[in-house]
Design a protein around this motif. Sequence first.
Motif, short mmCIF file in Angstrom:
data_model
loop_
_atom_site.label_atom_id
_atom_site.label_comp_id
_atom_site.label_asym_id
_atom_site.label_seq_id
_atom_site.Cartn_x
_atom_site.Cartn_y
_atom_site.Cartn_z
N ARG A 1 0.85 -1.20 0.00
CA ARG A 1 0.00 0.00 0.00
C ARG A 1 0.88 1.25 0.00
O ARG A 1 1.51 1.59 1.00
CB ARG A 1 -0.95 -0.03 1.19
CG ARG A 1 -1.99 -1.15 1.03
CD ARG A 1 -2.82 -1.33 2.24
NE ARG A 1 -1.94 -1.91 3.28
CZ ARG A 1 -2.33 -2.20 4.50
NH1 ARG A 1 -3.57 -1.96 4.87
NH2 ARG A 1 -1.49 -2.72 5.36
N MET A 2 0.93 1.89 -1.15
CA MET A 2 1.82 3.02 -1.37
C MET A 2 1.58 4.15 -0.37
O MET A 2 2.53 4.73 0.15
CB MET A 2 1.67 3.54 -2.80
CG MET A 2 2.57 4.72 -3.13
SD MET A 2 4.33 4.34 -3.05
CE MET A 2 4.51 3.42 -4.56
N ALA A 3 0.33 4.50 -0.12
CA ALA A 3 0.05 5.61 0.80
C ALA A 3 0.63 5.34 2.19
O ALA A 3 1.19 6.24 2.82
CB ALA A 3 -1.45 5.87 0.88
N LEU A 4 0.52 4.11 2.65
CA LEU A 4 1.06 3.78 3.97
C LEU A 4 2.58 3.78 3.95
O LEU A 4 3.22 4.21 4.92
CB LEU A 4 0.52 2.44 4.45
CG LEU A 4 -0.99 2.37 4.68
CD1 LEU A 4 -1.37 1.01 5.25
CD2 LEU A 4 -1.47 3.50 5.59
N ALA A 5 3.18 3.30 2.87
CA ALA A 5 4.63 3.33 2.76
C ALA A 5 5.15 4.76 2.75
O ALA A 5 6.14 5.08 3.41
CB ALA A 5 5.08 2.59 1.50
N LEU A 6 4.47 5.64 2.02
CA LEU A 6 4.86 7.05 2.00
C LEU A 6 4.71 7.68 3.38
O LEU A 6 5.57 8.45 3.82
CB LEU A 6 4.03 7.82 0.98
CG LEU A 6 4.32 7.50 -0.48
CD1 LEU A 6 3.24 8.09 -1.38
CD2 LEU A 6 5.70 8.00 -0.88
N ALA A 7 3.63 7.36 4.06
CA ALA A 7 3.43 7.88 5.41
C ALA A 7 4.52 7.37 6.34
O ALA A 7 5.03 8.11 7.18
CB ALA A 7 2.05 7.50 5.93
#
Length: 82
Positions: free
Chosen positions: A27-33
């Motif tokens: 999950r890209m959004a969680l990795a970025l966060a």
Amino acid sequence: RDPYDADAAIHAQAHLMSDLLKRFGGRMALALAGYNAGAGAVERYGGVPPYPETRAYVARIMGLLGGAGEIAAPSLAVRLVE
């Protein structure tokens, strides 16, 4: 380590993002966060933490990706050419 070594910095960032993507199931959004606020904060809040800076960062990068980070991409072979 030389903080001005661009090659080393890019390699380290790619390795960190790879680890974060694995940790958060792709999950890209969680990795970025996790990259911005720390993986512990993402786990503590069960998602993108409610930090304005982190939410803005994730929104900005996801916007630049056009949401592409959430789409499962096929595996690509990479060959370095000198």
